[in-house]
Design an enzyme around this catalytic site. Structure first.
Site, short mmCIF file in Angstrom:
data_model
loop_
_atom_site.label_atom_id
_atom_site.label_comp_id
_atom_site.label_asym_id
_atom_site.label_seq_id
_atom_site.Cartn_x
_atom_site.Cartn_y
_atom_site.Cartn_z
N CYS A 139 -25.37 -8.94 24.42
CA CYS A 139 -26.32 -7.89 24.02
C CYS A 139 -25.73 -6.51 24.32
CB CYS A 139 -27.63 -8.09 24.77
SG CYS A 139 -28.95 -7.04 24.14
N CYS A 357 -9.92 -0.39 -12.34
CA CYS A 357 -8.48 -0.64 -12.38
C CYS A 357 -7.70 0.64 -12.70
CB CYS A 357 -8.18 -1.73 -13.41
SG CYS A 357 -6.46 -2.31 -13.38
#
Length: 436
Positions: A139, A357
């Site tokens: 935690c 691209c």
């Protein structure tokens, strides 16, 4: 029908789906309902030492990162360990375990890093008849600032020391819950093994700030204008969790150690992926908080159906089977080559593949053909990077096709199925020096 039963370091359960230590496992009422829904086990929300109850904030404890459809992708919390009295929790654990003998009941613990504190609480927890304990060393908020939780988990020597204290003072299996807020998760896992721990569970939550309220000029959510970091979990952390699980499963120092996978498990497929990388059980929290306890039914039926389809009779038939295929970059086959292929029947001509691209990758997708809007891969430039597949909104419209016994138009190299990793590549300086 596939057998989903588990024996996880001596802890038996009808299935591998356990609720993680968190609000869903905070009390008898919740756990009873979870078991009735079908969960195979629970890790009871973390108990602290006896004394004045832990005090939580009376305000927002959770933050969320939503996808475009409001699906919760990431979840953040600043809640501390249970704020209910220790004796109440212990009584409820005992009552639940007496009624659900076939289900796994593991108790999460977090007390000061002092041997006497652990020696004091262990017999009281053991008296409940629970099946094991999970040491909360993960935690990252609140309690860590008091020297517990991830403050312990980030120091392997402390992990080993406390695990050893627990093994020396209880008959119960000891699971160490690891923090991801560390450079190399293998080190605390190795320490846990040296300390005698029976298993590790991972990952706990990741330090995070969910966002900033630009009107209040404070991180959100905030408490009366102030905010602090919290623990991040949910679907968004799954890739990080899988990586850390694989690291421990592959390491010679921890190989074979029972693992309980945590981090973004929402479906049976998520669970199967963790198990393929070596986990004997999975723990779920965020998905249960978002969708309710009923999600376990889909997890059970989905995993059973998949195992039946694949011919796996029991979980051990596939647990860890993907581990040998996780390797370091230097061992990847550099002779392997693929090219993108666009299914013209599925293409909606949105152009996202071309833009991605053209602007950010290798300029390998034509946008026109014969003066018309048309998207097609230029093999002479395509490096097979997969970016176009990831940005395409249509599933299976673009696929990556391996080359075999043919010339790679980009490199001019004949692809024949041979294997050449970087460790043997002629461009590798180490290889050149060895040849000299």
């Amino acid at each position: 029908m596939a057998d989903l039963s588990v024996d996880f370091c001596g802890i038996k359960a009808p299935n591998p789906f356990w609720l993680a230590s968190a609000p869903p496992t905070d009390k008898e009422y919740n756990v009873e309902r979870a078991f009735r829904a079908g969960w195979g086990g629970v890790v009871w929300k973390t108990l602290g030492e006896e004394g004045p109850p832990v005090v939580n904030v009376s305000g927002p404890r959770y933050g969320a990162l939503h996808g475009p459809d409001r699906r919760v992708m990431g979840f953040n919390n600043i809640e501390l360990i249970t704020d209910r009295p220790l004796e109440v929790n212990l009584a409820e654990i005992k009552a639940v375990k007496s009624r659900w003998k076939d289900r796994a009941v593991v108790v999460s613990l977090m007390v000061p890093c002092e041997e006497e504190a652990w020696k004091k609480i262990l017999p009281r927890v053991e008296e409940t008849g629970c099946d094991g304990i999970e040491l909360n060393f993960g935690c990252p908020h609140g309690m860590s600032e008091r020297g517990m939780g991830s403050a312990v988990g980030q120091v392997p020597e402390y992990v080993e020391m406390v695990a050893r204290w627990c093994k020396q003072n209880t008959r119960m299996p000891v699971i160490v819950k690891l923090t991801p807020n560390i450079t190399d998760v293998r080190r605390p896992a190795e320490a846990a093994r040296r300390g005698g721990a029976d298993a590790v569970s991972l990952i706990n939550t990741i330090n995070s700030i969910m966002g900033v309220d630009l009107d209040a000029m404070a991180p959100s959510p905030h408490t009366d204008g102030k905010a602090t970091h919290g623990g991040y979990c949910g679907a968004a952390v799954k890739p990080i969790a899988l990586h850390m699980v694989a690291d421990i499963a592959r390491s010679p120092a921890t190989h074979g150690m029972p693992l309980s996978g945590i981090g973004g498990v929402e479906t049976w497929r998520d669970a199967a992926e963790f198990m393929a990388l070596g986990c004997g059980t999975v723990q779920v929290c965020t998905a249960a908080m978002v969708y309710g306890f009923g999600i376990v039914r889909e997890m059970i039926t989905g995993l059973e159906a998949w195992m039946d389809e694949k011919g796996y009779e029991r979980l051990s038939d596939f647990v860890g089977r993907a581990v040998p295929n996780v390797t370091d970059w230097q061992h990847l086959n550099l002779n392997y080559a693929v090219k993108a292929r666009i299914d013209q029947d599925l293409c909606i001509k949105c152009g996202r593949c071309h833009i991605a691209c053209e602007d950010t990758s290798h300029q390998a997708i034509f946008a026109t053909k014969d003066g018309m809007r048309h998207f097609e891969v230029n093999d002479a430039e395509c490096v097979g990077c997969n970016l176009c597949v990831n940005v395409c909104p249509i599933e299976d419209c673009i696929t990556m096709v391996p080359l075999m016994n043919e010339l790679d138009a980009r490199t001019g190299r004949y692809v024949d199925g041979s294997v050449l990793p970087w460790t043997a590549h002629p461009n590798n300086p180490a290889v050149r020096q060895a040849a000299e």
